[in-house]
Design a protein around this motif. Structure first.
Motif, PDB file in Angstrom:
ATOM      1  N   ALA A   2       5.867  -5.257   2.361  1.00 48.38           N
ATOM      2  CA  ALA A   2       6.220  -4.251   1.382  1.00 48.38           C
ATOM      3  C   ALA A   2       6.769  -3.014   2.071  1.00 48.38           C
ATOM      4  O   ALA A   2       6.351  -2.673   3.177  1.00 48.38           O
ATOM      5  CB  ALA A   2       4.997  -3.885   0.560  1.00 48.38           C
ATOM      6  N   LYS A   3       7.683  -2.374   1.405  1.00 49.01           N
ATOM      7  CA  LYS A   3       8.296  -1.175   1.961  1.00 49.01           C
ATOM      8  C   LYS A   3       7.335   0.000   1.767  1.00 49.01           C
ATOM      9  O   LYS A   3       6.777   0.177   0.688  1.00 49.01           O
ATOM     10  CB  LYS A   3       9.607  -0.897   1.242  1.00 49.01           C
ATOM     11  CG  LYS A   3      10.332   0.325   1.740  1.00 49.01           C
ATOM     12  CD  LYS A   3      11.616   0.545   0.964  1.00 49.01           C
ATOM     13  CE  LYS A   3      12.218   1.862   1.372  1.00 49.01           C
ATOM     14  NZ  LYS A   3      13.332   2.227   0.526  1.00 49.01           N
ATOM     15  N   SER A   4       7.146   0.779   2.796  1.00 49.95           N
ATOM     16  CA  SER A   4       6.292   1.955   2.653  1.00 49.95           C
ATOM     17  C   SER A   4       7.170   3.148   2.294  1.00 49.95           C
ATOM     18  O   SER A   4       8.366   3.178   2.584  1.00 49.95           O
ATOM     19  CB  SER A   4       5.543   2.221   3.956  1.00 49.95           C
ATOM     20  OG  SER A   4       6.474   2.470   4.992  1.00 49.95           O
ATOM     21  N   ALA A   6       8.596   6.126  -0.588  1.00 48.45           N
ATOM     22  CA  ALA A   6       8.937   6.314  -2.005  1.00 48.45           C
ATOM     23  C   ALA A   6       9.518   5.029  -2.592  1.00 48.45           C
ATOM     24  O   ALA A   6      10.148   4.239  -1.891  1.00 48.45           O
ATOM     25  CB  ALA A   6       9.942   7.448  -2.148  1.00 48.45           C
ATOM     26  N   GLN A   7       9.308   4.846  -3.851  1.00 46.76           N
ATOM     27  CA  GLN A   7       9.861   3.686  -4.548  1.00 46.76           C
ATOM     28  C   GLN A   7      11.377   3.792  -4.589  1.00 46.76           C
ATOM     29  O   GLN A   7      11.938   4.884  -4.702  1.00 46.76           O
ATOM     30  CB  GLN A   7       9.327   3.621  -5.980  1.00 46.76           C
ATOM     31  CG  GLN A   7       7.854   3.314  -6.083  1.00 46.76           C
ATOM     32  CD  GLN A   7       7.558   1.880  -5.716  1.00 46.76           C
ATOM     33  OE1 GLN A   7       8.338   0.991  -6.012  1.00 46.76           O
ATOM     34  NE2 GLN A   7       6.442   1.661  -5.046  1.00 46.76           N
ATOM     35  N   LYS A   8      12.018   2.664  -4.523  1.00 45.69           N
ATOM     36  CA  LYS A   8      13.476   2.617  -4.530  1.00 45.69           C
ATOM     37  C   LYS A   8      13.990   2.549  -5.972  1.00 45.69           C
ATOM     38  O   LYS A   8      13.469   1.793  -6.785  1.00 45.69           O
ATOM     39  CB  LYS A   8      13.923   1.372  -3.764  1.00 45.69           C
ATOM     40  CG  LYS A   8      15.418   1.244  -3.607  1.00 45.69           C
ATOM     41  CD  LYS A   8      15.785   0.020  -2.794  1.00 45.69           C
ATOM     42  CE  LYS A   8      17.276  -0.130  -2.706  1.00 45.69           C
ATOM     43  NZ  LYS A   8      17.651  -1.357  -2.027  1.00 45.69           N
ATOM     44  N   ASN A   9      14.970   3.349  -6.281  1.00 44.37           N
ATOM     45  CA  ASN A   9      15.699   3.324  -7.564  1.00 44.37           C
ATOM     46  C   ASN A   9      14.911   3.771  -8.790  1.00 44.37           C
ATOM     47  O   ASN A   9      15.443   3.719  -9.887  1.00 44.37           O
ATOM     48  CB  ASN A   9      16.267   1.925  -7.861  1.00 44.37           C
ATOM     49  CG  ASN A   9      17.493   1.634  -7.044  1.00 44.37           C
ATOM     50  OD1 ASN A   9      18.145   2.534  -6.552  1.00 44.37           O
ATOM     51  ND2 ASN A   9      17.802   0.375  -6.891  1.00 44.37           N
ATOM     52  N   THR A  10      13.677   4.178  -8.671  1.00 39.70           N
ATOM     53  CA  THR A  10      12.915   4.513  -9.878  1.00 39.70           C
ATOM     54  C   THR A  10      13.468   5.749 -10.566  1.00 39.70           C
ATOM     55  O   THR A  10      13.536   5.798 -11.795  1.00 39.70           O
ATOM     56  CB  THR A  10      11.421   4.716  -9.573  1.00 39.70           C
ATOM     57  OG1 THR A  10      11.299   5.696  -8.539  1.00 39.70           O
ATOM     58  CG2 THR A  10      10.780   3.429  -9.148  1.00 39.70           C
ATOM     59  N   LYS A  11      13.880   6.744  -9.803  1.00 39.69           N
ATOM     60  CA  LYS A  11      14.426   7.969 -10.412  1.00 39.69           C
ATOM     61  C   LYS A  11      15.748   7.671 -11.114  1.00 39.69           C
ATOM     62  O   LYS A  11      15.966   8.114 -12.238  1.00 39.69           O
ATOM     63  CB  LYS A  11      14.630   9.047  -9.359  1.00 39.69           C
ATOM     64  CG  LYS A  11      13.341   9.626  -8.833  1.00 39.69           C
ATOM     65  CD  LYS A  11      13.608  10.704  -7.810  1.00 39.69           C
ATOM     66  CE  LYS A  11      12.309  11.226  -7.242  1.00 39.69           C
ATOM     67  NZ  LYS A  11      12.540  12.231  -6.190  1.00 39.69           N
TER      68      LYS A  11
END
Length: 51
Positions: A2-4, A6-11
């Motif tokens: 899993a990527k550590s 901030a979430q990607k693309n959520t904003k």
């Protein structure tokens, strides 16, 4: 793994969803307004026809 961080693309997804909802609501409102105007115009014409 899993990527550590901030979430990607959520904003961007949230912003896009918000804008698309706004656009759909705008078109829905315009459609309702148009229908109301036509209904009012039809009633006016029928009243004029009876007189």
């Amino acid at each position: 793994m899993a990527k550590s961080g901030a979430q990607k693309n959520t904003k961007n997804k949230a912003k896009h969803s918000k804008l698309m909802a706004r656009k759909k609501n705008k078109f829905r409102q315009e459609k309702e307004n148009r229908k109301a105007k036509l209904k009012e115009l039809a009633a006016k014409m029928n009243a004029q026809k009876e007189n």
